[in-house]
Design a protein around this motif. Structure first.
Motif, short mmCIF file in Angstrom:
data_model
loop_
_atom_site.label_atom_id
_atom_site.label_comp_id
_atom_site.label_asym_id
_atom_site.label_seq_id
_atom_site.Cartn_x
_atom_site.Cartn_y
_atom_site.Cartn_z
N ASP A 152 34.94 -4.16 -33.32
CA ASP A 152 34.45 -4.15 -32.19
C ASP A 152 33.32 -3.07 -31.88
OD1 ASP A 152 33.63 -4.45 -29.43
OD2 ASP A 152 35.71 -4.74 -28.77
N ALA A 200 29.30 -11.60 -33.56
CA ALA A 200 28.98 -11.78 -32.10
C ALA A 200 27.47 -11.26 -32.03
CB ALA A 200 29.75 -10.98 -31.24
N PHE A 223 19.22 -5.54 -15.10
CA PHE A 223 17.78 -5.63 -15.23
C PHE A 223 17.04 -5.67 -14.10
CE2 PHE A 223 19.88 -7.09 -19.24
CZ PHE A 223 19.01 -6.81 -20.13
N VAL A 241 23.31 -5.31 -23.77
CA VAL A 241 23.81 -6.49 -23.31
C VAL A 241 24.32 -5.99 -22.00
CG1 VAL A 241 25.18 -8.68 -23.37
CG2 VAL A 241 24.05 -7.66 -25.49
N VAL A 242 23.78 -6.09 -21.03
CA VAL A 242 24.06 -5.72 -19.44
C VAL A 242 23.72 -6.75 -18.52
CG1 VAL A 242 23.89 -3.19 -20.16
CG2 VAL A 242 21.77 -4.40 -19.05
N PRO A 243 24.60 -6.57 -17.26
CA PRO A 243 24.45 -7.52 -16.15
C PRO A 243 23.12 -7.73 -15.70
CG PRO A 243 26.24 -6.31 -15.72
CD PRO A 243 25.51 -5.60 -16.92
N LYS A 285 23.91 2.25 -25.56
CA LYS A 285 24.30 2.20 -27.04
C LYS A 285 23.33 2.95 -27.81
CE LYS A 285 27.88 -0.57 -26.30
NZ LYS A 285 27.85 -0.49 -24.67
N PHE A 287 31.66 -2.79 -29.21
CA PHE A 287 31.40 -2.45 -27.94
C PHE A 287 32.60 -1.53 -27.50
CE2 PHE A 287 29.74 -6.59 -28.43
CZ PHE A 287 28.45 -6.47 -27.98
N ASP A 288 33.69 -1.15 -28.60
CA ASP A 288 34.90 -0.71 -28.03
C ASP A 288 35.00 0.73 -28.34
OD1 ASP A 288 37.37 -1.03 -26.90
OD2 ASP A 288 38.26 -1.35 -28.65
#
Lengths: 416, 81
Positions: free
Chosen positions: A13, A40, A188, A182-184, A392, A15-16
């Protein structure tokens, strides 16, 4: 895509992992699935030094087009991300072709306008006066008050920005590199506002510099981008803002990581305080080990076989630079900081046509900045948990509370 | 609800979305993940991290993760369009 690229019982993962210490995760990845298809994100993940290096130096491989992705996002959610797109389009390491040539040439000229030998005493004065101020304090945030400020003030000087712009521009830079993740959508929107404010401020500064016929970084960018290439002023301002962000963010990561490491390694800290000339090899090793830029993504433009996996033309490849730089196949005792190792070739500054333009400047700044900390009259120690930037791409400490060693109840804390 | 948003983003009929089928088989990319989560937040007021749609491979997995984190209450109706 074959799933045999990873052992079926292991779920990787991306993201983990622990932001403070992603290295056990990288080691696991490198030893069990060095060429790994991530379903993914739909990209290959490389962790071995030779594989990473080969892709960096592959002149045919292209960077990914983040600006277009943000534009698609804006269209689909009916939001205006114009300023953020403008800023991302000025990011050298995502550029291709003519635009890359123009902007790389412009920033190359900006960075070499003042020779390093003339810059060194200026950096020394900036770092020296900040360090003297902080030495008088019982407790301070090393990341915010020193690691960020030294590079912010140095790049402000190089560009020709007033020193009073440094802190506000650091604030406007906050989280901007999270736009690559990949953020909300709400983030943005916030980042677009910050990009607009940064670009506006730099449009004003460039206009002023040109009106005063100054000869500085800003007028140089104006000459290259606006006068020669007829691009608009905002494009020049975006390039100047990018230069500020990249110079501040990566170098501050390096300076903070050096001190974070020293404060957890009392023997090394003691010998470095006794012999501040160790600043240079320590900076070299921390650059390799802590690697401010952790991730680079490239698009394969030709089919290739890497580690027994068939990479197709058009596949995206994620290079984990921090993993490559600790590959035991490339570096003896790869996880250890060895000040006698000297400057060994590694991928912290990338490679090939996107090799970091600010490499020499970053090394110089980190060495000088660390030297002043080592020469402080009293030693420092950690004074609370650290905060790591959530991005990241860039790995950096955004808060590093320290205090005088021996003052108050000092509680060594590794922040885990 | 998630299914309806996903269907509109991927431009397929909601009935074609199988909660057990991995997202990547629909061609869902990271931009779509941000858009879907944005819509869910707008319409349902639930704040979610778009990474949720990448870390969990199908609608079933996302719902299981949300239940684990206590972000939604157990009610199968939420998983139906």
């Amino acid at each position: 895509m074959s799933s045999t690229a990873s052992p079926s019982n292991t779920k990787f993962d991306l993201f983990d992992h622990d932001l403070a210490d992603p290295y056990p995760y990288y080691d696991h990845l490198r030893s069990t699935a060095p060429v790994f298809w991530e379903p993914a994100l739909r990209l290959w993940v490389l962790t071995r030094y030779e594989d990473v290096r080969a892709v960096l130096y592959d002149e045919t491989a292209d960077p990914i087009d983040i600006a277009s992705s943000i534009a698609v996002l804006g269209r689909k959610t009916k939001r205006d991300f114009g300023a953020l797109i403008k800023l991302v389009e000025a990011i050298l390491f995502f550029q291709r072709g003519e635009r890359h040539k123009r902007d790389r040439r412009s920033l190359g000229r900006v960075l070499t306008r003042i020779p390093l030998s003339e810059l060194e005493p200026i950096i020394d004065a900036i770092a020296g006066s900040l360090a003297a101020e902080l030495a008088a304090r019982e407790r301070f945030d090393f990341a915010r008050e020193y690691a960020e400020m030294v590079p912010a003030l140095v790049i402000s000087h190089i560009l020709g920005l007033p020193a009073t712009d440094a802190r506000p521009l650091v604030e406007l830079s906050a989280d901007l590199t999270r736009a690559f993740d990949v953020v909300p959508i709400s983030l943005f929107t916030k980042l677009n506002r910050q990009a607009a404010a940064g670009i506006d401020r730099l449009v004003d500064r460039i206009t002023q510099a040109v009106a005063e016929k100054r000869n500085d970084g800003l007028t140089l960018i104006h000459e290259e981008v606006v006068q020669s290439e007829k691009a608009d002023l905002e494009e020049a301002a975006a390039l100047a803002f990018f230069a500020f962000i990249v110079a501040m963010e990566t170098t501050s990561a390096l300076i903070a990581s050096c001190v974070h490491r020293l404060l957890r390694d009392p023997d090394l800290y003691r010998s470095a305080r006794e012999n501040p000339a160790l600043a240079e090899p320590i900076v070299a090793e921390v650059t390799r080990l802590e690697c401010p830029v952790q991730r680079v993504v490239r698009i394969a433009r030709r089919a290739a076989s890497i580690g027994g996996q068939e990479i197709k033309e058009g596949d995206r490849i994620l290079l984990l630079l921090g993993a490559a730089n600790r590959d035991p196949a490339a570096f003896a005792r790869s996880q250890e900081l060895d000040a006698s190792r000297g400057e060994v070739e590694n991928v912290a500054f990338g490679g090939g046509k996107h090799f970091c333009l600010g490499t020499s400047l970053a090394r110089l700044e980190a060495r000088v900045a660390l030297g002043h900390i080592l020469r402080m009259p009293h030693a420092l120690c950690l004074a609370g948990p650290q905060n790591w930037y959530a991005a990241k791409t860039i790995r950096r400490i955004t808060s590093l509370p320290v205090q005088r060693a021996g003052a108050g109840e000092s509680q060594p804390n590794d922040g885990k | 609800m998630l299914i309806a948003e996903l269907a509109s983003i991927l431009q397929v009929d909601a009935s074609e979305i199988d909660p057990a089928k991995p997202f990547d088989e629909y061609g869902l990319d990271s931009t779509d993940a941000v858009v879907v989560v944005g819509l869910v937040e707008e319409r349902m007021g639930i704040e979610l991290e778009p990474e949720l749609l990448l870390r969990n491979r199908s609608i079933d997995e996302v719902i299981a993760a949300l239940l684990r984190e206590g972000k939604v209450k157990s009610s199968r109706s939420q998983a139906k369009p």
